[in-house]
Motif scaffolding. Structure first.
Motif, PDB file in Angstrom:
ATOM      1  N   VAL A  65       3.815   4.296  -0.896  1.00 16.17           N
ATOM      2  CA  VAL A  65       5.162   5.169  -1.042  1.00 16.17           C
ATOM      3  C   VAL A  65       6.439   4.640  -0.860  1.00 16.17           C
ATOM      4  O   VAL A  65       7.525   4.751  -1.471  1.00 16.17           O
ATOM      5  CB  VAL A  65       4.884   6.383  -0.596  1.00 16.17           C
ATOM      6  CG1 VAL A  65       5.949   7.421  -0.435  1.00 16.17           C
ATOM      7  CG2 VAL A  65       3.786   7.111  -0.689  1.00 16.17           C
ATOM      8  N   VAL A  77       4.124   2.978   4.099  1.00 13.12           N
ATOM      9  CA  VAL A  77       3.509   4.130   3.886  1.00 13.12           C
ATOM     10  C   VAL A  77       2.729   4.259   2.597  1.00 13.12           C
ATOM     11  O   VAL A  77       3.372   3.935   1.705  1.00 13.12           O
ATOM     12  CB  VAL A  77       4.283   5.529   4.063  1.00 13.12           C
ATOM     13  CG1 VAL A  77       3.800   6.710   4.082  1.00 13.12           C
ATOM     14  CG2 VAL A  77       5.187   5.270   5.501  1.00 13.12           C
ATOM     15  N   ALA A  79       0.138   6.507  -0.023  1.00  9.31           N
ATOM     16  CA  ALA A  79      -0.670   7.757  -0.399  1.00  9.31           C
ATOM     17  C   ALA A  79      -1.795   7.362  -0.791  1.00  9.31           C
ATOM     18  O   ALA A  79      -2.185   6.640  -1.855  1.00  9.31           O
ATOM     19  CB  ALA A  79       0.451   8.415  -1.481  1.00  9.31           C
ATOM     20  N   ARG A  83      -3.305  12.642   1.472  1.00 13.94           N
ATOM     21  CA  ARG A  83      -2.720  12.061   2.590  1.00 13.94           C
ATOM     22  C   ARG A  83      -1.851  10.845   2.571  1.00 13.94           C
ATOM     23  O   ARG A  83      -1.956  10.086   1.369  1.00 13.94           O
ATOM     24  CB  ARG A  83      -4.098  11.542   3.334  1.00 13.94           C
ATOM     25  CG  ARG A  83      -5.193  12.540   3.671  1.00 13.94           C
ATOM     26  CD  ARG A  83      -4.572  13.248   4.725  1.00 13.94           C
ATOM     27  NE  ARG A  83      -5.817  14.171   5.010  1.00 13.94           N
ATOM     28  CZ  ARG A  83      -5.692  15.392   5.849  1.00 13.94           C
ATOM     29  NH1 ARG A  83      -4.712  15.593   6.414  1.00 13.94           N
ATOM     30  NH2 ARG A  83      -6.714  16.336   6.034  1.00 13.94           N
ATOM     31  N   GLU A  84      -1.248  10.716   3.660  1.00 15.75           N
ATOM     32  CA  GLU A  84      -0.256   9.623   3.727  1.00 15.75           C
ATOM     33  C   GLU A  84      -0.692   8.655   4.995  1.00 15.75           C
ATOM     34  O   GLU A  84      -0.990   9.283   6.079  1.00 15.75           O
ATOM     35  CB  GLU A  84       1.020   9.737   3.971  1.00 15.75           C
ATOM     36  CG  GLU A  84       1.656  10.116   2.579  1.00 15.75           C
ATOM     37  CD  GLU A  84       3.277  10.406   2.556  1.00 15.75           C
ATOM     38  OE1 GLU A  84       3.993  10.234   3.626  1.00 15.75           O
ATOM     39  OE2 GLU A  84       3.911  10.464   1.606  1.00 15.75           O
ATOM     40  N   ARG A  86       0.010   5.604   7.526  1.00 17.79           N
ATOM     41  CA  ARG A  86       1.062   4.436   7.896  1.00 17.79           C
ATOM     42  C   ARG A  86       0.257   3.126   8.309  1.00 17.79           C
ATOM     43  O   ARG A  86      -0.650   3.097   9.088  1.00 17.79           O
ATOM     44  CB  ARG A  86       1.801   4.705   8.883  1.00 17.79           C
ATOM     45  CG  ARG A  86       2.972   3.923   9.427  1.00 17.79           C
ATOM     46  CD  ARG A  86       3.949   4.650  10.333  1.00 17.79           C
ATOM     47  NE  ARG A  86       4.491   5.745   9.998  1.00 17.79           N
ATOM     48  CZ  ARG A  86       5.467   5.925   9.021  1.00 17.79           C
ATOM     49  NH1 ARG A  86       6.052   4.882   8.815  1.00 17.79           N
ATOM     50  NH2 ARG A  86       5.959   7.285   8.750  1.00 17.79           N
TER      51      ARG A  86
END
Length: 121
Positions: A65, A77, A79, A83-84, A86
């Motif tokens: 993302v 980040v 996707a 959810r995302e 890190r």
């Protein structure tokens, strides 16, 4: 978030999540179907571009993302479904937003939190 599928007897717990299975080391013998949360620090998630021929297996599929250079680290980040995640790694090649990637999680770096106990507090 996920549900325990089982324990292998050597401290390895398999957790079923909507994004795919995760394996985590735990000293607790988790009952099957226990609701849990698997947590991992961003620097312990491996990130790799998805091969164009689709030959990669395992891990979670996702899409970058955003990315940021943090001086001593590179932050992405990703996707994955709704959810995302890190991911923080050493400075090096960064992966452009929109790129399909795979995330891999070491069972040694994952920890399990009991969701039902957290809800009771």
């Amino acid at each position: 978030e996920g549900v325990v599928e089982g324990n292998d007897g050597d401290g390895l717990v398999v957790v079923r999540t909507p994004q795919g299975p995760l394996r985590a080391r735990s000293r607790t013998d988790w009952p099957a179907e226990a609701r849990v949360l698997v947590v991992v620090r961003p620097e312990h998630v491996a990130l790799e571009p998805e091969p164009s021929d689709g030959s990669a297996d395992g891990g979670w599929r996702g899409t970058v993302v955003t990315r940021a250079f943090l001086g001593s680290a590179m932050d992405h980040v990703v996707a994955v479904g709704d959810r995302e995640v890190r991911v923080r790694g050493p400075v090096g090649p960064s992966i452009r937003p929109g790129t399909s990637v795979r995330l891999r999680f070491s069972s040694e770096s994952c920890a399990i939190v009991d969701m039902d106990a957290e809800a009771a507090d």
